[in-house]
Structures are given as structure tokens and as C-alpha cells.
Motif scaffolding. Sequence first.
Motif, mmCIF file in Angstrom:
data_model
loop_
_atom_site.group_PDB
_atom_site.id
_atom_site.type_symbol
_atom_site.label_atom_id
_atom_site.label_comp_id
_atom_site.label_asym_id
_atom_site.label_seq_id
_atom_site.Cartn_x
_atom_site.Cartn_y
_atom_site.Cartn_z
ATOM 1 N N GLY A 89 0.795 -1.223 0.000
ATOM 2 C CA GLY A 89 0.000 0.000 0.000
ATOM 3 C C GLY A 89 0.822 1.266 0.000
ATOM 4 N N LEU A 90 0.175 2.334 0.400
ATOM 5 C CA LEU A 90 0.814 3.637 0.363
ATOM 6 C C LEU A 90 1.646 3.866 1.614
ATOM 7 N N GLY A 91 2.669 4.668 1.461
ATOM 8 C CA GLY A 91 3.449 5.148 2.595
ATOM 9 C C GLY A 91 3.140 6.630 2.788
ATOM 10 N N ALA A 141 6.740 13.895 6.334
ATOM 11 C CA ALA A 141 6.025 12.922 7.168
ATOM 12 C C ALA A 141 6.814 11.619 7.244
ATOM 13 N N TYR A 142 7.441 11.241 6.126
ATOM 14 C CA TYR A 142 8.271 10.029 6.129
ATOM 15 C C TYR A 142 9.389 10.148 7.155
ATOM 16 N N LEU A 143 10.051 11.318 7.163
ATOM 17 C CA LEU A 143 11.150 11.515 8.118
ATOM 18 C C LEU A 143 10.636 11.471 9.555
ATOM 19 N N LEU A 144 9.460 12.067 9.765
ATOM 20 C CA LEU A 144 8.867 12.072 11.106
ATOM 21 C C LEU A 144 8.562 10.645 11.559
ATOM 22 N N VAL A 145 7.954 9.862 10.666
ATOM 23 C CA VAL A 145 7.603 8.478 10.989
ATOM 24 C C VAL A 145 8.866 7.662 11.255
ATOM 25 N N ARG A 146 9.885 7.876 10.402
ATOM 26 C CA ARG A 146 11.125 7.119 10.558
ATOM 27 C C ARG A 146 11.787 7.451 11.885
ATOM 28 N N LEU A 186 18.250 10.653 -4.879
ATOM 29 C CA LEU A 186 17.461 9.603 -5.540
ATOM 30 C C LEU A 186 17.301 8.395 -4.617
ATOM 31 N N ALA A 187 18.403 8.028 -3.968
ATOM 32 C CA ALA A 187 18.349 6.885 -3.047
ATOM 33 C C ALA A 187 17.380 7.167 -1.912
ATOM 34 N N PHE A 188 17.425 8.419 -1.414
ATOM 35 C CA PHE A 188 16.521 8.802 -0.335
ATOM 36 C C PHE A 188 15.066 8.712 -0.796
ATOM 37 N N LEU A 189 14.826 9.222 -2.014
ATOM 38 C CA LEU A 189 13.445 9.202 -2.525
ATOM 39 C C LEU A 189 12.951 7.769 -2.685
ATOM 40 N N LEU A 190 13.835 6.885 -3.158
ATOM 41 C CA LEU A 190 13.430 5.493 -3.339
ATOM 42 C C LEU A 190 13.156 4.823 -1.996
ATOM 43 N N ARG A 191 13.977 5.161 -1.001
ATOM 44 C CA ARG A 191 13.792 4.567 0.310
ATOM 45 C C ARG A 191 12.512 5.099 0.956
ATOM 46 N N ALA A 192 12.191 6.361 0.665
ATOM 47 C CA ALA A 192 11.064 6.998 1.339
ATOM 48 C C ALA A 192 9.715 6.585 0.766
ATOM 49 N N THR A 193 9.719 5.960 -0.398
ATOM 50 C CA THR A 193 8.441 5.687 -1.052
ATOM 51 C C THR A 193 8.238 4.193 -1.260
ATOM 52 N N THR A 194 6.975 3.775 -1.171
ATOM 53 C CA THR A 194 6.620 2.414 -1.563
ATOM 54 C C THR A 194 6.273 2.460 -3.051
ATOM 55 N N PRO A 195 6.204 1.299 -3.716
ATOM 56 C CA PRO A 195 5.817 1.318 -5.136
ATOM 57 C C PRO A 195 4.489 2.047 -5.353
ATOM 58 N N ALA A 196 3.523 1.800 -4.455
ATOM 59 C CA ALA A 196 2.221 2.471 -4.592
ATOM 60 C C ALA A 196 2.361 3.980 -4.453
ATOM 61 N N ASP A 197 3.280 4.426 -3.602
ATOM 62 C CA ASP A 197 3.548 5.858 -3.459
ATOM 63 C C ASP A 197 3.992 6.460 -4.782
#
Lengths: 191, 131
Positions: free
Chosen positions: A117-119, A171-176, B5-16
Motif C-alpha cells: 500500500g501507500l506510505g 512525514a516520512y522523516l517524522l515516521v522514521r 534519488l536513493a533517499f526518494l526510493l527509500r522513502a516511497t513504496t511502489p504504490a507511493d
Amino acid sequence: MPSTTEPAAGRQPPALAALRRDAHLAWLAAFAVALHMLEAALPPIVPGIKPGLANVVSVAALCLWGWRTAAVVSLLRVLVAAILLGTLLSPAFWLSLGGALAALAALGAGAALPGRGLGPVGYSVVAALAHIGGQLVVAYALFVQHAGLFVLAPVLGLGAAATGTFNGLAAYLLVREWDTENPEANVRPGA
Amino acid sequence: MKGLLAFLLRATTPADRVAVVAAWAAVSALAVSAWSAPAGGEAVVLVGDHEVRRLNLARDQRVTVQGRIGPAELQVKDGAVRFVHSPCSSKRCIRMGWQHRRGAGAACVPNEVMVRVTGGGSGSGWDAVNY
């Protein structure tokens, strides 16, 4: 964000767990209200577009504690910020509420997605777009019954995509950060 | 750049990633469709409350219409329209100048001739926008 999670969840009496959850809610709502107020004080760089920083908190709340927490935080934020700003029941309040409700609906739909799902980033973007969509609908239904209102849609849409993406990363950084600080405390839905 | 780029990939799921790309595509399409409105506008010419001519603003031309007190000449150029000659005494219609926005127009009251830009003209037609 201050830690309200010692010791680990699950090993404490239910009353304490409930208290802890309430403390989370209060902190998140206070944080969201503060961001909302801060934003209200900022000069509008582009008219009609705000960074929507308070949505960072809603999205993080959704990722960490689920949709109900996000809903409570978001609605409390709209209500409390309106009281503090003196805009309760004014057009600004209804627009804010309409945007928040639409964003929550989108977050609920996003959370229902199967699989990984979504992050935070995906949630933030769909919430931002739903937010301006909700605001446009409220503005049209209650205040400006003129199709010309939707001339604004592309501008607001681009703004929402930009702020939604940026806020999602925040939000990702906050969650992490929260996860690293409280490895045993998280009860993330679907994770 | 690579780190970002690495950060963006880590921060997102495929659905994101799908959601972000879809969102940007949707708003970009909305913006493109809204801002590339057809330029070829049209203007209507009224004498009294009767429409006597429809002018294609994409085609430069001069037309003369018969008003209540005499002939008035209108000119179309570069997507805009104006009065160039009028038998009225004040010539306010001529001084109103070029009209190109949708909804804009010029009128000659004594001669009862009016020109109004309808669909397609450039600009939104708002005098002002207030937030």
C-alpha cells in the motif's frame, strides 16, 4: 516530538495504555494546531496556496496509529485552530473543515489499499489533492456559485501536488524518526 | 543527486510512486487543458437587441454595420475588435479601444451598436481576483 512511550506497549495495564494513547493524541493535535497557526501567520507567497504543513501530522498519525487517530487529530486541529484564530463558523472554517474531511476520506481510501500500500508520501499527495478538491466543492456549494471558480483548479492542483510531495517526505522523516526512537512502540496498521 | 534519488526510493513504496506520478500527471493535464484554451475567439455585433453579425477574431477584417443613426465600422485585428468609425458625437465607443477578453465589449449608445467578445477570447474575463 517528545517521547510519551516508556516502557514498551503491550506490557502495561489497559488503563495505562489508554492514557498513553490519549497523550499521543494530545501531542499530535497540539503539534498540528501549532503548525496550522504558524501557517496562518505566514504571508501568502502565492495567493490561495498554503504549504499545508499540518497535514504532515495527520499523515504521520495515520502511518503510526491508524486512520481513527489521524481523523481525531485532523478534526481537533481544524476546530482548535479556528477557535484560536477567531474564524470559527466563518467561511475560512468551513473551507478548512471541507478540505480536512475530503483529505480524511482520501486517506481512508488509501489505507484500504491491499498489499504494502501507500506510505507517507503517497498518503500526503492524495490527501493534498483531496483537500483542495474538498475546498473547491465547499466553496462552490456555499459561497461562490459560479463555474469560474474552477479556473483556480489547475493552480491549486499544481500547488497541492508540490506541497503534498514535499510534506509527504517530511512525514516520512517524522515516521522514521519515531520508529527509530520507539522501536517497540509502534502498532502500525498493515506494516 | 545520487543520494537524493536513493533517499526518494527509500522513502516511497511502489504504490507511493504510482500515486505521486498519477497526481502530477493529473494536475499537469488539468493545467495544460485549462491554459491552452482555443485562441480563435468570436465577437457578436448587436444593433438594438438584435444580433447582426458574428465576427471570427482569428481573421483580420473590417466590417460596417448599420446602426440607428448611421453606419459604424468595426475592425478585427490580432484577436481583438474595436470601433474605428461611428456617426455618434461623443466617440466613446471608439475610445473604448481594443476588446479581446471573453465577456468584454464596446458599445455605442447613441447608435445602439454593441460588440461583445464571446467564447474563446484570451484572458479569464475577471476584472480582479481577491482572496
